[in-house]
Design an enzyme around this catalytic site. Sequence first.
Site, short mmCIF file in Angstrom:
data_model
loop_
_atom_site.label_atom_id
_atom_site.label_comp_id
_atom_site.label_asym_id
_atom_site.label_seq_id
_atom_site.Cartn_x
_atom_site.Cartn_y
_atom_site.Cartn_z
CB CYS B 173 -0.95 -0.02 1.19
SG CYS B 173 -2.02 -1.47 1.10
CG HIS B 313 -1.69 4.87 5.00
ND1 HIS B 313 -1.58 4.77 3.64
CD2 HIS B 313 -1.91 3.61 5.47
CE1 HIS B 313 -1.70 3.48 3.29
NE2 HIS B 313 -1.91 2.78 4.38
CG HIS B 350 -6.23 1.41 0.98
ND1 HIS B 350 -5.27 1.93 0.14
CD2 HIS B 350 -5.56 0.78 1.97
CE1 HIS B 350 -4.06 1.62 0.60
NE2 HIS B 350 -4.21 0.92 1.71
#
Lengths: 395, 423
Positions: B173, B313, B350
Amino acid sequence: MNAHDVVITGLGLVSSLGEGPDAHWQKLTTPGVKPVLDAERFAPYTVHPLPEIDWNLQIAKRGDQRQMETWQRLGTYAAGLALDDAGIKDNEELCTTMDMVVAAGGGERDMAVDSDILAASEKRSDRDVLLNEKLTTELRPTLFLAQLSNLLAGNISIVHKVTGSSRTFMGEEGAGVSAIETAAARIRSGQSTHMLVGGAFQTEHADMLLGYELAGYLHRGDWKPVWQRQGAEGGGVVTGSGGAFLVLESREHAEKRGHRIYATLGPVLSGRARRGLGELQAGIAALLSQAQLPGGEVLTISGASGSHKATAAEKAALDAAPGLAARGFSTLTGHMKEAQFPFAVALAALAIHHNAAYPPFAAEEPVFAGAPTTVLATAIGYHHFEGMALVGKAG
Amino acid sequence: MTKFKDHLGRPVVAVTGIGVVTSLGKGKAENWAALTAGKSGIHPITRFPVDHLSTRISGMVDFLESSTKGASALTYDLAETAAEEAVAEAGLDVQDFGGPLFLASPPMELDWHDRFALYNNGKDKPAPERLLEVARGLNSLDMFETAQFGCIADRLADRFGTTGLPITLSTACASGATAIQLGVEAIRRGECERALSIGADGSATAEALIRFSLLSALSTSNDAPEKASKPFSKDRDGFVLAEGSAALVLESLEAATARGATVLGILRGCGEKADDFHRTRSKPDASPAIAAVRAALADAGLSDNEIDYINAHGTSTPENDKMEHLSLSTVFGERISSIPVSSNKSMIGHTLSAAGAIEAAFSLMTMREGVIPPTINYDHPDPAIGLDVVPNVKRESSVRTVLSNSFGFGGQNTCLVMAREPV
């Protein structure tokens, strides 16, 4: 010589021939050594299988071993060998400041689950629903992590505590080329002092063979040395399981801690020839000319895959350059995809270190007399991407 | 006079082109309008049946031609679309970019529809042999290329005329941020004057969704999709799987200035640190994330009191948001409660491999526009997380510098520091 020269101080090798630099040097310098082959398990394909490995030697915790499928375990193991060989393993200060670039593909799928789904698909038209039904109930939750490309690096961090930085490059042989090229550039620029770089490939899984065979790249029928597969049944590639990790350091860093230097890593070159336009041979020739090879005979550790077109182009380009004595090591190890270029560079470093050449691995390879001072390592991708490097004397 | 070297004597790296695609739309304009309106792109999944799935919502990109053609085709399309916008904005030749390519993309696997096709085109033999037998009779590279890890970058290199061997990378990620970092480093080392960094992820397949579900990572707030992603909220229950892409044209400030390009922002610093604690969990003391933030600040030559805004994030998982708060409050001390910290993921979900690049793009736009996109769905603040998350409504604010965080499975932590102006 320069403080920021890139030197090779650790080698971690695993292939069907065994494990470690010494075992590989012994085997590969034995004239007429025979490859270890398994022609049965994946017939009509032949593979070079993994040797017996005691995973505990590099991955102490069983719990860690269970979290990985063979590919990650193999890479983590080879990385541990390289760290050990470089005298860095368990050195907390060096490991926590060490940068890492791993060349990775993907891990092994669960063949039993896949086979079950495929079998059920014969009788079902609602295949997308079938997928949901089976995958939600049959997939082992942690298998995802055992397949994930960057989790080889993740496991190396967990098991060996290498935590300076962690990057994973993907893309077959080219990933291995870029990994070494980038690692070397970081050291030369002073951005990093010591790096762990390499990859692993576990071929003993039908899905890993499928990756090649979707384009018909695998050799079938009787095994032959890598240069002799043109015109034979199939696409020319015989795969092997294995891994290769290298510890690269700045000369200054290695000398300061007084560790043995195998060899110096010279220029690393990479390319992306437009093969569809027939530019591969010229592309390889261009890389050779950029490499500025020394005059005279040059031992060449070729990562040729056997893939018909790519290997023919490589052979033509190497033959056209004066004095290159090629050793196609895939004859003895099989093709190790992402690990192919790191493996080639490692074998080149060993020849420099031992001040001796490998005997021919197959009949058509010329004898190399004398001691090599510069060794060329190549990896010409079976489908795309090319790279090479020059490896020279330690000091 | 503009200073072309940074505090360590390296070339200053400018951004001269930005492209974005997310579930909110195609291109910067559509995305920025939605993002600053606090609009969510999260919606019910329609691409495949959701029977048996515990999560039935996502931020998939469903409006591209390749949206139904599998992960490889869609990831390519996303990358190409974003790169076209970025390269055009930079005023460079879209067929002859003239610099290297760094692509963050998901690991590639053969699509299940192709597996079914192979299997059902053979007979008798067990599945593994049958697939291989049918595969070697295929007379096309189409299926092969979807399963090669380097093929998307290979095609992009052809399309945009990037130079050399393209790098395809994954740091889970954090991938998008790593792609930018690689471009920055290449320019700083003097290997090139410009680089094309792309993060693209079109891999929201049923299997991907199920894999994350089995790890209990996804929100199951299916009934109100647009409310599902709720970073820093007390009732956050996982991230929302999403797709998207962003591309940045990175260029040495000197080269950009010389050709009269518009400078959209400066990539001042990159920092990273690997975590050795666990495959999916972060070290409880957040020390690797802390080290990554500090490394980025040091690389940028900025102190912690010189950061105006943090693009978090902020995944909306219980674990990440807690750890991220711990790391930020450790680095920034008491000042953290007065630094705006928002999560774009509250609106776009995401986007995995693309997230770091998309969020860098939005960070740059935040500085240029002087508007901070909000963290939406902040209805039940987590009392343990004392952050100014720019709740629910955008905020006008002059932002000179941004820290953008990206953390990923496998102990990946990468942080970027960006600035509005050259020093």
